[in-house]
Design a protein around this motif. Structure first.
Motif, short mmCIF file in Angstrom:
data_model
loop_
_atom_site.label_atom_id
_atom_site.label_comp_id
_atom_site.label_asym_id
_atom_site.label_seq_id
_atom_site.Cartn_x
_atom_site.Cartn_y
_atom_site.Cartn_z
N GLU A 135 0.71 -1.43 0.13
CA GLU A 135 0.14 0.15 -0.06
C GLU A 135 0.94 1.67 -0.29
O GLU A 135 0.62 1.88 -1.02
N LEU A 190 -7.21 -0.98 -3.26
CA LEU A 190 -6.58 0.12 -2.04
C LEU A 190 -7.50 0.85 -1.50
O LEU A 190 -7.07 1.87 -0.97
N ARG A 197 -9.25 -0.07 0.99
CA ARG A 197 -8.14 -0.07 2.31
C ARG A 197 -7.52 1.50 3.11
O ARG A 197 -8.00 1.56 4.21
N LYS A 198 -7.60 2.25 2.11
CA LYS A 198 -7.55 3.84 3.01
C LYS A 198 -8.80 4.09 3.12
O LYS A 198 -8.14 5.50 4.43
#
Length: 120
Positions: free
Chosen positions: A69, A94, A97-98
């Motif tokens: 990441e 991504l 997750r962010k």
């Protein structure tokens, strides 16, 4: 399990059936039984080692995911790659997750000092 004990009260043998030689029943999570099994049953020991390795591998996977990441964030911040050049599935993962990381920070669920990465 029914057990046979030595004079020092340590388990020395096991049986699935009660008898004069194996009078005492112990539960599967009895500490003495677990010690006996770890010492005397190689498959039990092997299973514990494999479980330990599996947990270590899972922890390592999580750490590696965080490194990746950060790497993507660094490469996009430097203009080396464009976020949109990544496959759509990678972009979605991504971004998810962010978002999760942001939400956890907002709720003070992340320890800022323990998370020394470059990602916000």
């Amino acid at each position: 399990m029914y057990v046979k004990r030595a004079s020092d009260n340590e388990i020395v043998a096991l049986s699935t059936e009660q008898s004069a030689e194996y009078p005492e029943f112990v539960s599967n999570n009895d500490p003495g039984l677990l010690r006996f099994m770890q010492k005397n049953i190689p498959a039990y020991e092997l299973a514990n080692i494999e479980l330990s390795h599996s947990k270590k591998l899972q922890h390592s996977d999580a750490e590696l995911a965080r490194v990746l990441e950060d790497l993507v964030e660094l490469l996009t911040a430097n203009g080396t790659i464009k976020f949109t050049e990544l496959p759509m599935a990678a972009q979605v993962k991504l971004l998810n997750r962010k978002t999760l990381r942001h939400d956890m920070k907002t709720l003070d669920l992340l320890d800022e000092e323990a998370d020394d990465s470059i990602m916000p």
